[in-house]
Design a protein around this motif. Structure first.
Motif, mmCIF file in Angstrom:
data_model
loop_
_atom_site.group_PDB
_atom_site.id
_atom_site.type_symbol
_atom_site.label_atom_id
_atom_site.label_comp_id
_atom_site.label_asym_id
_atom_site.label_seq_id
_atom_site.Cartn_x
_atom_site.Cartn_y
_atom_site.Cartn_z
ATOM 1 N N THR A 114 0.823 -1.218 0.000
ATOM 2 C CA THR A 114 0.000 0.000 0.000
ATOM 3 C C THR A 114 0.852 1.262 0.000
ATOM 4 O OG1 THR A 114 -0.114 0.031 2.412
ATOM 5 C CG2 THR A 114 -1.823 -1.191 1.237
ATOM 6 N N ALA A 115 2.162 1.095 0.211
ATOM 7 C CA ALA A 115 3.038 2.262 0.096
ATOM 8 C C ALA A 115 3.132 2.726 -1.350
ATOM 9 C CB ALA A 115 4.428 1.929 0.635
ATOM 10 N N LYS A 116 2.879 1.806 -2.291
ATOM 11 C CA LYS A 116 2.976 2.163 -3.709
ATOM 12 C C LYS A 116 1.661 2.037 -4.454
ATOM 13 C CE LYS A 116 6.162 0.848 -6.494
ATOM 14 N NZ LYS A 116 7.103 0.002 -7.267
ATOM 15 N N TYR A 117 0.758 1.170 -3.956
ATOM 16 C CA TYR A 117 -0.425 0.836 -4.752
ATOM 17 C C TYR A 117 -1.713 0.997 -3.950
ATOM 18 C CZ TYR A 117 3.266 -1.467 -7.435
ATOM 19 O OH TYR A 117 4.413 -1.730 -8.129
ATOM 20 N N ARG A 118 -2.778 1.261 -4.687
ATOM 21 C CA ARG A 118 -4.129 1.183 -4.132
ATOM 22 C C ARG A 118 -4.776 -0.067 -4.714
ATOM 23 N NH1 ARG A 118 -4.291 6.936 -5.174
ATOM 24 N NH2 ARG A 118 -4.216 8.085 -3.208
ATOM 25 N N VAL B 111 -8.959 -8.221 -8.698
ATOM 26 C CA VAL B 111 -8.232 -7.325 -7.791
ATOM 27 C C VAL B 111 -7.351 -6.417 -8.658
ATOM 28 C CG1 VAL B 111 -6.602 -7.123 -5.890
ATOM 29 C CG2 VAL B 111 -8.225 -9.034 -5.958
ATOM 30 N N GLU B 112 -7.644 -5.143 -8.609
ATOM 31 C CA GLU B 112 -6.855 -4.184 -9.376
ATOM 32 C C GLU B 112 -5.833 -3.509 -8.457
ATOM 33 O OE1 GLU B 112 -9.494 -2.671 -13.161
ATOM 34 O OE2 GLU B 112 -9.149 -1.289 -11.490
ATOM 35 N N ALA B 113 -4.635 -3.351 -8.990
ATOM 36 C CA ALA B 113 -3.587 -2.613 -8.257
ATOM 37 C C ALA B 113 -3.208 -1.399 -9.092
ATOM 38 C CB ALA B 113 -2.371 -3.498 -8.023
ATOM 39 N N ARG B 114 -3.396 -0.242 -8.505
ATOM 40 C CA ARG B 114 -3.046 1.009 -9.193
ATOM 41 C C ARG B 114 -2.006 1.752 -8.381
ATOM 42 N NH1 ARG B 114 -6.672 2.657 -13.159
ATOM 43 N NH2 ARG B 114 -8.493 1.292 -13.388
ATOM 44 N N THR B 115 -1.166 2.487 -9.093
ATOM 45 C CA THR B 115 -0.212 3.344 -8.395
ATOM 46 C C THR B 115 -0.980 4.452 -7.680
ATOM 47 O OG1 THR B 115 0.067 4.699 -10.361
ATOM 48 C CG2 THR B 115 1.614 2.871 -10.043
ATOM 49 N N LEU C 90 -3.019 2.018 -13.664
ATOM 50 C CA LEU C 90 -3.262 0.586 -13.462
ATOM 51 C C LEU C 90 -1.983 -0.208 -13.706
ATOM 52 C CD1 LEU C 90 -5.320 -1.690 -12.954
ATOM 53 C CD2 LEU C 90 -5.795 -1.698 -15.421
ATOM 54 N N ARG C 91 -1.637 -1.107 -12.798
ATOM 55 C CA ARG C 91 -0.422 -1.911 -12.935
ATOM 56 C C ARG C 91 -0.723 -3.406 -13.050
ATOM 57 N NH1 ARG C 91 1.865 1.544 -14.751
ATOM 58 N NH2 ARG C 91 3.546 2.826 -13.920
ATOM 59 N N GLY D 280 6.264 -5.516 -2.700
ATOM 60 C CA GLY D 280 5.034 -5.930 -2.058
ATOM 61 C C GLY D 280 4.022 -6.499 -3.035
ATOM 62 N N LEU D 281 4.161 -6.144 -4.303
ATOM 63 C CA LEU D 281 3.246 -6.648 -5.318
ATOM 64 C C LEU D 281 4.015 -7.406 -6.403
ATOM 65 C CD1 LEU D 281 0.223 -6.582 -6.152
ATOM 66 C CD2 LEU D 281 0.790 -4.615 -7.595
ATOM 67 N N PHE D 282 5.085 -6.783 -6.893
ATOM 68 C CA PHE D 282 5.921 -7.408 -7.922
ATOM 69 C C PHE D 282 7.269 -7.805 -7.317
ATOM 70 C CE2 PHE D 282 3.243 -4.399 -10.386
ATOM 71 C CZ PHE D 282 2.581 -5.330 -11.165
#
Lengths: 329, 150
Positions: A116-120, A137-141, A146-147, A238-240
């Motif tokens: 969550t430090a980088k993505y919503r 589940v979408e991860a956005r900066t 959108l990432r 945390g995500l990638f």
């Protein structure tokens, strides 16, 4: 165990978004958070059998490529072609039709960054994937780009599709067809491990670099050495994830596959490839060959590589490392 | 008769042996040339002694001392020269060693030719990522192995 620690740490990070991550459509009715959904998805294959066909799509230059492969799952073991991976005994990779096994050791607890430090993160859907309803589940900066999209089966929590978005391009892996909990695949495990085991390290030898923070928010969460002498730095935001491998010696540029693009990374010449997994960068410096790759967007792999190239050794240390490179063991 | 020689001056200085002094006295008594030479030498000496003492010009000694100090400043002591020579010797040895190491490094063939196996590295990475339970993520590295890199 190791994966559980990794996933658990990631889930804890994701949990902080619980209040804000519950979004639209299907998710609103079920009350499922992004963190819960991803955590459930990571565990789903451990208790599921499935058999299907997966399509991999990626863009290489202006060409969109596509590859289709059969995939089977058996309670934690995943088989793609003849390659089987299982998590129970550490992480192992073995050939179901042969007698080789590769094990990845190490059960360290890694301080995975809070995504969550980088993505919503948010949940949308449901949508249809291969005839199955799936929540996304979408991860956005933090600035809204959108990432990644992760499609999770609403019934079994199995991941049915994963998209990594890089601007106008999308790299995806998705089931074209899947039958869950119907077949009972059987994978024969070879009796003897015949290939190497990598070990966790506290530090790297002289001449090799291991910056703790690289790229835009990637943190070093593991250092390993394979039996063949290859060192691996494992980074996560945390995500990638991105790995930087280091091997003593001179790069045999003639042995590199065709199709690479010559680029400059942090002032160093490198060769970049676009693969279905993501970007791969290869370069050499001071008698060490570096290979950076991961499931992250290409820009992140380049950013990580740039940080590694710009290590903080003094000029004298670099000269000494360069001079000693041919005789270093 | 021998003409007068440097024994005249020595005779007047009183540094001749007794025998030589007697011989010179005998010559002066018997030979007018020796007697005249002794008288001339004695007269010159007497005239020099009668000259007044000459004082140095004003500032002479100051100039002399300044000149001496200037010479001292410009002189390098042997000790410092020895130290400098010692330092140069080590620097030279260091440079020589570096050059040898450099040439040696170039001369030693680097037999470790690295051919990064991207497919295996991709597998190692995805294993670390703990994606074994995710049925779709492991597929991409397998495609890498099958399609692009050997």
């Amino acid at each position: 165990m190791r994966r559980a620690v990794f996933v658990g740490a990631a889930a804890l990070g994701l949990a902080s978004l619980v209040a804000s991550a519950v979004v639209p459509v299907g998710a609103q009715s079920s009350g499922v958070s992004a963190a819960d959904l991803l955590g459930a998805a990571e565990r789903a294959a451990d208790g599921t059998t499935f058999r299907g066909t997966v399509i991999v799509e990626w863009t290489d230059g202006t060409t969109t490529r596509r590859q289709e492969l059969p995939v089977e799952g058996d309670n934690g073991r995943v088989r793609v072609g003849n390659t089987v991976r299982e998590q129970s005994a550490g992480t192992e990779l073995f050939d179901a039709g042969s007698d080789w096994v590769v094990s990845w050791g190490g059960t360290e607890e890694r301080a995975v960054p809070d995504p969550t430090a980088k993505y919503r993160l948010s949940v949308i859907g449901p949508v249809d994937v291969a005839g199955h309803a799936a929540q996304v589940v979408e991860a956005r900066t933090l600035d809204g780009q959108l990432r990644q999209r992760t499609y999770v089966d609403t019934d079994t929590n199995l991941v049915l599709r994963r998209d990594v978005v890089e601007g106008a391009r999308t790299r995806s892996v998705q089931f074209a067809r899947v039958d869950e909990n119907e077949a009972e695949p059987q994978f024969a495990h070879p009796p003897i491990a015949t290939a190497g085991v990598s070990t966790q390290l506290r530090s790297l030898p002289d001449g090799m670099v291991a910056p703790a923070q690289v790229g835009n928010g990637y943190r070093l969460v593991g250092r390993y050495r394979a039996e063949n002498g290859t060192y691996q730095l494992f980074y996560s935001d945390g995500l990638f994830t991105v790995s930087v491998f280091q091997q003593d010696g001179a790069l045999d540029t003639k042995a590199l596959p065709a199709g690479g693009q010559r680029v400059r990374v942090g002032g160093t010449r490198a060769t970049q490839y676009t693969t279905p997994m993501g970007a791969v960068l290869v370069w050499q410096r001071d008698g060490v060959v570096f290979t950076a790759l991961g499931d992250a967007p290409s820009a992140d792999v380049v950013a990580v590589s740039t940080t590694v190239v710009r290590d903080n050794r003094s000029t004298l240390e670099r000269v000494v490392d360069w001079l000693l490179a041919p005789i270093r063991f | 008769m021998n003409p007068p020689d440097d024994r005249v001056s020595a005779y007047l200085d009183g540094v001749l042996s007794a025998a030589d002094a007697d011989a010179v006295a005998a010559l002066a008594a018997s030979d007018p040339k020796w007697a005249a030479a002794i008288d001339d030498e004695r007269a010159v000496r007497s005239a020099l002694r009668s000259l007044p003492a000459a004082a140095p010009p004003p500032g002479f000694w100051t100039d002399v001392m300044a000149s001496v100090r200037a010479d001292e400043d410009s002189v390098t002591s042997l000790e410092s020269r020895r130290r400098a020579r010692h330092t140069y010797r080590w620097v030279g040895a260091g440079v020589a060693a570096s050059v040898l190491l450099f040439v040696g490094a170039l001369a030693v063939p680097n037999e470790r030719s690295v051919r990064p196996s991207v497919s295996h590295l991709a597998e190692a990475h995805s294993a670390r990522a703990g994606a074994a339970s995710d049925p779709v993520s492991p597929v991409a590295p397998v495609v890498v192995q099958a399609g692009l890199f050997k």
